[in-house]
Design a protein around this motif. Structure first.
Motif, mmCIF file in Angstrom:
data_model
loop_
_atom_site.group_PDB
_atom_site.id
_atom_site.type_symbol
_atom_site.label_atom_id
_atom_site.label_comp_id
_atom_site.label_asym_id
_atom_site.label_seq_id
_atom_site.Cartn_x
_atom_site.Cartn_y
_atom_site.Cartn_z
ATOM 1 N N LEU A 117 2.604 1.545 -3.491
ATOM 2 C CA LEU A 117 2.099 2.529 -4.058
ATOM 3 C C LEU A 117 2.665 4.247 -4.186
ATOM 4 O O LEU A 117 2.401 4.738 -5.096
ATOM 5 N N LEU A 118 3.873 3.923 -3.488
ATOM 6 C CA LEU A 118 5.315 5.085 -3.184
ATOM 7 C C LEU A 118 5.639 5.098 -4.022
ATOM 8 O O LEU A 118 7.359 6.422 -4.203
ATOM 9 N N ASP A 119 6.027 3.789 -5.318
ATOM 10 C CA ASP A 119 6.642 3.806 -5.926
ATOM 11 C C ASP A 119 7.162 5.027 -7.051
ATOM 12 O O ASP A 119 6.360 5.673 -7.481
ATOM 13 N N THR A 155 8.738 13.501 4.185
ATOM 14 C CA THR A 155 9.415 13.158 5.588
ATOM 15 C C THR A 155 10.050 14.237 5.746
ATOM 16 O O THR A 155 10.590 14.667 7.439
ATOM 17 N N ALA A 156 10.891 15.450 5.329
ATOM 18 C CA ALA A 156 11.104 16.177 5.702
ATOM 19 C C ALA A 156 12.670 15.949 6.218
ATOM 20 O O ALA A 156 13.985 15.748 6.638
ATOM 21 N N ARG A 157 13.226 14.372 5.247
ATOM 22 C CA ARG A 157 14.702 14.123 5.378
ATOM 23 C C ARG A 157 15.338 14.036 4.557
ATOM 24 O O ARG A 157 16.375 13.381 4.531
ATOM 25 N N GLN A 161 0.860 -1.466 0.114
ATOM 26 C CA GLN A 161 0.270 -0.211 -0.247
ATOM 27 C C GLN A 161 0.748 1.074 -0.135
ATOM 28 O O GLN A 161 2.183 1.881 -0.655
ATOM 29 N N TRP A 162 0.742 2.374 1.054
ATOM 30 C CA TRP A 162 1.931 3.522 1.249
ATOM 31 C C TRP A 162 2.108 3.959 2.152
ATOM 32 O O TRP A 162 2.079 4.320 2.492
ATOM 33 N N GLY A 163 3.052 2.319 2.683
ATOM 34 C CA GLY A 163 4.368 2.596 3.536
ATOM 35 C C GLY A 163 3.085 2.372 5.267
ATOM 36 O O GLY A 163 1.848 2.370 4.803
ATOM 37 N N ALA A 205 11.111 -0.704 1.927
ATOM 38 C CA ALA A 205 10.821 0.314 2.359
ATOM 39 C C ALA A 205 9.599 1.053 1.862
ATOM 40 O O ALA A 205 10.117 0.573 0.684
ATOM 41 N N GLN A 206 9.216 1.889 2.601
ATOM 42 C CA GLN A 206 8.415 2.538 2.049
ATOM 43 C C GLN A 206 6.914 1.363 1.273
ATOM 44 O O GLN A 206 7.014 -0.196 2.032
ATOM 45 N N GLY A 207 6.057 1.587 0.365
ATOM 46 C CA GLY A 207 4.863 0.956 -0.084
ATOM 47 C C GLY A 207 5.245 0.685 -1.282
ATOM 48 O O GLY A 207 5.230 2.252 -1.923
HETATM 49 P P1 IMP Z 1 9.556 11.491 1.456
HETATM 50 O O1 IMP Z 1 10.546 9.653 0.797
HETATM 51 O O2 IMP Z 1 10.030 12.095 2.857
HETATM 52 O O3 IMP Z 1 10.519 12.174 0.250
HETATM 53 O O4 IMP Z 1 7.995 11.554 1.384
HETATM 54 C C1 IMP Z 1 6.830 11.644 -0.123
HETATM 55 C C2 IMP Z 1 5.401 10.674 0.142
HETATM 56 O O5 IMP Z 1 5.930 9.842 0.039
HETATM 57 C C3 IMP Z 1 5.226 11.361 1.651
HETATM 58 O O6 IMP Z 1 3.568 10.921 1.062
HETATM 59 C C4 IMP Z 1 5.708 10.371 2.949
HETATM 60 O O7 IMP Z 1 4.671 10.857 3.293
HETATM 61 C C5 IMP Z 1 5.338 8.893 2.136
HETATM 62 N N1 IMP Z 1 6.771 8.758 3.090
HETATM 63 C C6 IMP Z 1 7.920 8.363 3.106
HETATM 64 N N2 IMP Z 1 8.819 7.281 3.483
HETATM 65 C C7 IMP Z 1 7.250 7.045 4.056
HETATM 66 C C8 IMP Z 1 7.211 5.715 5.325
HETATM 67 O O8 IMP Z 1 8.259 4.431 5.548
HETATM 68 N N3 IMP Z 1 5.760 5.535 5.101
HETATM 69 C C9 IMP Z 1 4.779 6.058 4.784
HETATM 70 N N4 IMP Z 1 4.747 6.970 4.217
HETATM 71 C C10 IMP Z 1 6.452 7.613 3.578
#
Ligand code: IMP
Length: 427
Positions: free
Chosen positions: A227-229, A128-130, A9-11, A223-225
């Motif tokens: 649908l965030l690919d 996540t501002a990381r 899903q989305w993580g 890591a993540q899900g």
């Molecule tokens: P980024 O990876 O910090 O650039 O964030 C991009 C998108 O991915 C945002 O919607 C985050 O909330 C989401 N995201 C990144 N890492 C995770 C995770 O581990 N779990 C859920 N959502 C994530």
């Protein structure tokens, strides 16, 4: 036996727990994508481990931990996590390996992530501002990139950082009116991490080839899900890496043919953090019920997660995308107490019913969900050990999801503990 675990899903699907369980029988656990944006929670007895960068296998003494080339490494977070585990008596000495080709997240990446999001206002991604996106952007751009191998050559690194930060300062002051960063201060920080990271830096691709030759058992932890690919998710509301199992090859150099099992992890419902389309979202008392009962607040950012019904259209898509052979369904216990439960089996877009996931995720914004509505259950599932212990309506729910996604659901999570899993087939 080599196994890949990925979110469907989305993580935040609960991958950490599944990885932790399988790590017991693995020689080596590998992270191949993302960075400290991930948040994997592992609960063992009364101890809660929240890991962002280290593979979840880190809490298993004796398990080798690999951070492969596809990961972006924030050394500050890495140091903090190593220290945190050490304080609980878990040492990573001699068993942590970081790819020399993994890119390094530095202060200017985190700053750029924040500045860019602020400037986007209501159109922000909700990162996540990381510093994840800016670091991957530098990797693809090549000229202003720092890799772990650069820790081996301090003089070159010093020069490189001067060049990069001079460029970034011009960019940030012009675009965002930001005060300049001091290149030497960033370099000094790198030097403060150097002694600790140097012994871990290695050729992880070769290390994995050798592990395969020795028939060791490797666990690849996505890591993540899916649908965030970056390429196959709900762009632009995605992360900057290939968060589906398709990221495995580029992320660690090991092609899928060496992996025996692809386990997809999904929650019994859906959640998402940050912006982007979410067809089954329940912005109402149902969503609130799931959020509170499932403790749906981000491990990395603490943000409340958006909650909704299980989306079988989206999950069937990510199952195919990842070559997933079996699924783990987590948080089944969270749905207890709802009068009825729903599964989205199709979308209606512009009057047409479809059961495939649209390629242009903007189409999802107007998608109406076609639900299969089922009777809920009241019983607390958290102490149940066998599939036959579950109420008939919970079993019907699991089997209906299974029918829609086309693969067996072999594990069911009924609570946060390592022990709160119902196995429908031996591990
Ligand atoms: P980024 O990876 O910090 O650039 O964030 C991009 C998108 O991915 C945002 O919607 C985050 O909330 C989401 N995201 C990144 N890492 C995770 C995770 O581990 N779990 C859920 N959502 C994530």
């Amino acid at each position: 036996m080599n196994c890949c675990i990925a979110g469907l899903q989305w993580g935040d699907e609960g991958k950490g727990k599944v990885v932790d369980i399988l790590a017991e029988q693995s020689d080596c656990v590998v992270r191949y994508n993302g960075g400290a944006n991930a948040g994997h929670t592992v609960i063992i007895g009364d101890q809660r481990f929240a890991l962002h960068l280290l593979p979840s296998g880190a809490v298993r003494p004796g398990c080798r931990c690999v951070i492969a080339n596809g990961v972006v490494v924030d050394p500050a977070v890495l140091m903090e996590e190593i220290r945190g585990l050490q304080e609980r008596g878990i040492s990573l000495q001699g068993r942590l390996f970081i790819s020399e080709n993994a890119h390094v997240v530095l202060d200017y990446h985190k700053l750029e992530d924040r500045l860019r999001e602020e400037a986007l206002g209501k159109n922000k991604i909700g990162t996540t501002a990381r510093g994840i996106g800016p670091c991957y952007a530098d990797k693809v751009g090549r000229s202003y990139a720092v890799r772990m191998a650069d820790f081996r050559r301090p003089e070159e690194l010093k020069e490189k950082l001067r060049k990069i930060i001079s460029y970034k300062n011009k960019l940030f002051s012009t675009l965002y009116n930001a005060p300049p960063l001091d290149a030497d201060a960033v370099f000094e920080k790198c030097m403060s991490w150097r002694a600790a990271v140097l012994p871990c830096i290695t050729n992880t691709t070769q290390l994995l080839f050798e592990a395969i030759d020795k028939r060791q058992s490797i666990l690849f932890e996505g890591a993540q899900g899916s649908l965030l690919d970056l390429d196959h998710g709900t762009f632009p509301y995605v992360t900057s890496s290939n968060a589906s199992p398709l990221g495995l090859g580029p992320g660690c150099g090991i092609p899928a043919r060496y992996v025996d099992r692809f386990i997809g992890v999904a929650k019994a419902y859906s959640t998402r953090v940050g912006g982007g389309p979410f067809p089954t979202e329940q912005n109402n008392e149902i969503g609130q019920y799931i959020r509170e009962k499932g403790h749906e607040y981000g491990t990395t950012t603490g943000r409340p997660r958006r909650c909704g019904w299980f989306d079988a259209v989206a999950v069937s898509y990510t199952v195919r995308l990842g070559g997933i052979t079996e699924a783990a369904m987590m948080h089944l216990d969270t749905l207890a107490g709802l009068e009825e439960v729903k599964i989205c089996r199709a979308y209606r877009i512009d009057g047409r019913e479809i059961t495939f996931f649209p390629g242009d995720s903007r189409d999802l914004e107007t998608a109406e969900c076609v639900y299969e509505t089922m009777e809920g259950w009241k019983e607390d599932l958290s102490e149940m050990k066998h599939y036959s212990d579950l109420p008939a309506s919970a079993r019907r729910y699991v089997e209906t999801v299974e029918k829609h996604i086309g693969i067996p659901i072999t594990m069911l999570g009924v609570g946060p503990q390592r022990s709160q899993v119902i196995y429908r087939k031996p591990l």
